[in-house]
Enzyme design. Sequence first.
Site, PDB file in Angstrom:
ATOM      1  CG  ASP A 209      -1.639   1.302   1.296  1.00  0.00           C
ATOM      2  OD1 ASP A 209      -2.543   1.149   0.524  1.00  0.00           O
ATOM      3  OD2 ASP A 209      -1.519   1.948   2.188  1.00  0.00           O
ATOM      4  CD  GLU A 251      15.506 -15.704   2.368  1.00  0.00           C
ATOM      5  OE1 GLU A 251      14.895 -16.655   3.117  1.00  0.00           O
ATOM      6  OE2 GLU A 251      15.979 -14.968   2.812  1.00  0.00           O
TER       7      GLU A 251
END
Length: 534
Positions: A209, A251
């Site tokens: 956001d 990851e």
Amino acid sequence: MAAPLPPRTDDWWRDAAIYQIYPRSFADGDGDGTGDLAGVRAKLPYLAQLGVDAVWFTPWYASPLIDGGYDVADYRTIDPAFGTLAEAEKLIAEARNLGIRTIVDVVPNHVSDQHAWFQAALAAGPGSAERERFHFRPGRGPDGELPPNDWPSQFSGTTWTRVPDGEWYLHLFTPEQPDLNWANPEVRREHEDVLRFWFERGVAGVRIDSAALPAKAPGLPDFVEGVDPHPYIDQDDLHDIYRSWRAIADEYGAVFVGEVWLPDAERFARYLRPDELHTAFNFNFLTCPWDAGRLHRAIDDTLAEHAPVGAPATWVLCNHDVTRTVTRYGREDTGFDFATKTFGTPTDLELGTRRARAAALLTLALPGSVYVYQGEELGLPEADIPHDRIQDPMHYRSGGTDPGRDGCRVPMPWAADEPYSGFGSGTEPWLPQPDDWPVHAADRQATDPDSMLALYREALRLRRSGTGFGDGPLTWLPAPEGVLSFARTDGLMCLVNLSAGAVGLPAHRTRLLSSGPLDEEGQLPRDTAVWLRA
């Protein structure tokens, strides 16, 4: 807790169809008037049948809900109005079993004033380490009675609030949303931990956001109109933050989509470099009126912005912050007004629906990914909210001049003949539904082959199963004035008629899907779109 997903090269996000869920208004599973995770879980088969690849949830965390959940009190807890963390984990797993990934919302610019950090900062007092996590400053003037600077708010009103000990704190939005200090290492570590927390629970992506706002210029200098760099928009320090986030996402094979409102194409593209965000929302297209020339330019400009960094574009017609598509496109095309979130004159819903159907096919045929806000597949118009029921802080902070965003957040109509249109509530929902809401109900549209829902289902089915859609090249084709015509790969063609009259279709093409019927002469009527294949 789900184990971390292994690294992967799956680039599903480059052409995904992603459905935005505003949890308070999607479906009510416990009958208390507020949408919740139980309601979403019950509707997962609906989403699977619709044909979306992922769902994006606006904030579902613990929050006072002053600003629709964007005032987060605890990122590791689900708000009790929505359910529990265990339910969220079940939802993520159940959606994944249906082939639907989950994207959550993170709000790095600020937290709620009820967040433990801010409460500790208030208690600790001036000069404390706790206050260093935020932007506390002494005021200006003989007695410190003036705000520390003159920054304009992202909402109407002031950006500084004074606390009893005399210091002021910064909030670019409401006073209940204090801004975090991203120069503080604790702030960075906390957000990195929050990302890992949700990735370990199977979340496939994060929407960021107000992604261009968190970093602030050192010293918080006054704002000077027209002078770059802006003191709190698009600071260069942001890129180091997002590179560290990208390393974590990689990851887990997770992705980011940023809410980045920037007029400068080169500055915008920096957020999409290969080691930063994967995608960013395309607001140029969303705010464009129903005009062939301007849509053509918006599409070209969007693709040109993304090309230098090899990122896919994102396309969206509506979200929880703007007037619904049917209502916008039912107005004469006098340009988008951010103050009133309108496109001009009063709405003709029949016209708006016809254009929204055509816009859906246009959007779904463009290169990249696409976002569908809940209810757009039902053709919902903007709802009029009685003045005494408005909850959006934008309305109140503007002194009533901004209508606010509640009209696009009204609870979904699921069943025409059930109380509250099948939203699931045993009491009136948190926002009132219009009297004609049952007309738009999903169960009624599901049996109507000409409904907006039927159009979206078939379009998403073709988009997922057919070739030529999603990521890839776009080639503009010669077309009459007022007509958009472009080719994708494998003979796929999209034609959108925004002219004053019907236009003929090219020969030797098979019609895959049209947003409305052809006329008696087999021509494409105005405000209608068609997909063709050679």
